[in-house]
Scaffold this motif. Sequence first.
Motif, short mmCIF file in Angstrom:
data_model
loop_
_atom_site.label_atom_id
_atom_site.label_comp_id
_atom_site.label_asym_id
_atom_site.label_seq_id
_atom_site.Cartn_x
_atom_site.Cartn_y
_atom_site.Cartn_z
N ASP A 193 0.69 -1.35 -0.21
CA ASP A 193 -0.17 -0.27 -0.39
C ASP A 193 0.93 1.16 0.14
OD1 ASP A 193 0.77 -0.59 2.18
OD2 ASP A 193 -0.71 -0.11 3.39
N GLU A 194 2.06 1.17 0.41
CA GLU A 194 3.07 2.24 0.60
C GLU A 194 3.49 2.97 -1.29
OE1 GLU A 194 3.04 0.44 4.54
OE2 GLU A 194 3.34 -0.29 2.60
N GLN A 195 4.29 2.01 -2.11
CA GLN A 195 3.99 1.82 -2.88
C GLN A 195 2.88 2.68 -3.63
OE1 GLN A 195 5.59 -2.41 -3.93
NE2 GLN A 195 7.54 -1.27 -4.23
N VAL A 196 1.60 1.98 -4.03
CA VAL A 196 0.31 2.15 -4.56
C VAL A 196 0.25 4.24 -3.92
CG1 VAL A 196 -2.21 1.91 -4.67
CG2 VAL A 196 -0.89 0.16 -4.74
N THR A 197 0.19 4.59 -3.01
CA THR A 197 0.16 5.67 -2.19
C THR A 197 0.72 6.90 -3.02
OG1 THR A 197 -0.16 5.60 -0.07
CG2 THR A 197 0.15 7.49 -0.38
N ARG A 198 2.07 6.17 -2.71
CA ARG A 198 3.50 6.69 -3.52
C ARG A 198 3.22 7.04 -5.40
NH1 ARG A 198 7.64 3.25 -2.72
NH2 ARG A 198 7.55 4.20 -0.83
N ILE A 199 2.87 6.03 -5.73
CA ILE A 199 2.56 5.79 -7.27
C ILE A 199 1.16 6.83 -7.72
CG2 ILE A 199 1.98 4.99 -9.21
CD1 ILE A 199 3.42 2.71 -8.07
N PHE A 200 0.52 6.96 -6.35
CA PHE A 200 -1.13 7.56 -6.82
C PHE A 200 -0.41 8.67 -6.92
CE2 PHE A 200 -4.91 5.32 -6.06
CZ PHE A 200 -4.33 4.30 -6.59
N SER A 201 0.49 8.82 -6.03
CA SER A 201 0.54 10.76 -5.49
C SER A 201 1.83 11.66 -7.25
CB SER A 201 2.10 10.76 -5.11
OG SER A 201 1.91 12.79 -4.84
N SER A 202 2.08 10.49 -7.69
CA SER A 202 3.14 11.11 -9.22
C SER A 202 2.30 10.85 -10.22
CB SER A 202 4.00 9.51 -9.78
OG SER A 202 5.12 9.15 -8.63
N LEU A 203 1.31 9.98 -10.45
CA LEU A 203 -0.09 9.73 -11.34
C LEU A 203 -0.72 11.08 -11.10
CD1 LEU A 203 -1.26 6.11 -11.60
CD2 LEU A 203 0.04 7.46 -12.73
N LYS A 204 -0.97 11.48 -10.21
CA LYS A 204 -1.92 13.18 -9.62
C LYS A 204 -1.57 14.16 -10.27
CE LYS A 204 -4.88 11.25 -5.27
NZ LYS A 204 -5.38 11.61 -4.01
N LYS A 205 0.24 14.19 -9.73
CA LYS A 205 1.25 15.33 -10.54
C LYS A 205 0.87 15.36 -12.09
CE LYS A 205 3.85 15.32 -5.77
NZ LYS A 205 5.65 15.22 -5.70
N GLU A 206 1.11 14.43 -12.76
CA GLU A 206 1.04 14.06 -13.58
C GLU A 206 -0.04 13.95 -14.49
OE1 GLU A 206 3.28 10.43 -15.34
OE2 GLU A 206 4.07 10.34 -13.69
N ALA A 207 -0.99 14.95 -13.76
CA ALA A 207 -2.56 14.82 -14.50
C ALA A 207 -3.00 13.64 -14.49
CB ALA A 207 -2.50 16.33 -14.87
N LEU A 208 -2.96 12.25 -14.53
CA LEU A 208 -3.03 11.16 -15.58
C LEU A 208 -4.42 10.78 -14.66
CD1 LEU A 208 -0.13 9.17 -15.76
CD2 LEU A 208 -1.75 10.57 -17.37
N ILE A 209 -4.48 10.79 -12.72
CA ILE A 209 -5.19 10.23 -12.71
C ILE A 209 -5.87 11.70 -11.60
CG2 ILE A 209 -4.56 8.02 -12.46
CD1 ILE A 209 -3.85 8.22 -9.48
N ASN A 210 -7.51 10.72 -10.58
CA ASN A 210 -7.60 11.77 -9.25
C ASN A 210 -8.39 11.13 -8.64
OD1 ASN A 210 -7.85 14.01 -7.55
ND2 ASN A 210 -10.06 14.77 -9.03
N THR A 211 -8.13 11.25 -7.01
CA THR A 211 -9.71 10.91 -6.18
C THR A 211 -9.81 11.51 -5.23
OG1 THR A 211 -7.24 10.95 -3.96
CG2 THR A 211 -7.15 9.38 -6.19
N VAL A 212 -11.16 10.98 -5.27
CA VAL A 212 -12.15 11.71 -4.39
C VAL A 212 -12.81 10.03 -3.02
CG1 VAL A 212 -14.26 12.19 -3.78
CG2 VAL A 212 -13.09 13.11 -7.06
N GLY A 213 -11.95 10.87 -2.07
CA GLY A 213 -11.77 9.69 -0.85
C GLY A 213 -11.90 8.28 -1.53
N LYS A 214 -12.36 7.15 -1.32
CA LYS A 214 -11.81 5.65 -1.96
C LYS A 214 -11.61 5.79 -3.75
CE LYS A 214 -11.82 2.94 2.08
NZ LYS A 214 -12.59 1.77 3.03
N LYS A 215 -12.52 6.67 -4.22
CA LYS A 215 -13.43 6.34 -5.35
C LYS A 215 -11.69 7.52 -6.42
CE LYS A 215 -17.79 5.28 -5.43
NZ LYS A 215 -19.13 5.59 -6.44
N ILE A 216 -11.52 6.92 -7.50
CA ILE A 216 -10.12 7.28 -8.92
C ILE A 216 -11.23 7.77 -9.77
CG2 ILE A 216 -8.26 6.19 -9.61
CD1 ILE A 216 -7.96 4.48 -7.30
#
Length: 234
Positions: A193-216
């Motif tokens: 889950d630490e790696q997922v959190t780290r990758i999510f952060s990168s994907l958000k910075k690259e404007a590839l994904i966004n999160t709303v609570g637990k939804k993506i």
Amino acid sequence: MKRLNIDCATCDNTSCFIKKHLHLEKMQDFALQKNSFACKKGQQFMIEGAPIQGLYFLYKGKVKILKTGIYGKEQIVRLAVEGDTVGFRGFGTRNRYLIGAAALEDSLLCNFSNDVMEQILKTIPEFTYDMMLFYAEELNKSENKVKKIAQMNVRERVIDTLLHLFKKFGHTNNLINVSLSRKEIADFAGTTDEQVTRIFSSLKKEALINTVGKKISLIQINKLQGELIEHRQF
């Protein structure tokens, strides 16, 4: 788990194995022998190592199929939606489940006992043939997943998981219609889950994904797909 009375004749899940064969007279008789019940979010209705209790067919809701790995680490091997079959791994070959299963949200399930399933398989050739094709397809999916874990890096596995969720559960304005924790995503992607959190952060910075609570929300699906082009995914 609360027992229910669900009529196969009024079921809308055209992908359900039972529903697809309900036009057969014998299947209509077998359908009357099923048990149906409600399962609360987070409740486990199949336990790894417990005696097999036939096959489950998901009427409403979402389910995760689990396998315990080394040091007791949980691995999500499959995700199920309405109309899917659950509990087929090990059915007919072993006395105990090789996997477990729990509801991701409040769900309704139908269960056909071992004896009833054996009668169906022995008396309805069309159902048995389709079940054989189903097993072959699921084996192919399992082999492809092993290949992914072996050949993809962690970022690619997480992206592949997001695209799979997008396709499996559908979406509303690119917001995936399922709520999963970072741990559950990690358990499916074969990482932490630490790696997922780290990758999510990168994907958000690259404007590839966004999160709303637990939804993506997948913002740029084409770019996400492009990262997996060598693996021919999605």
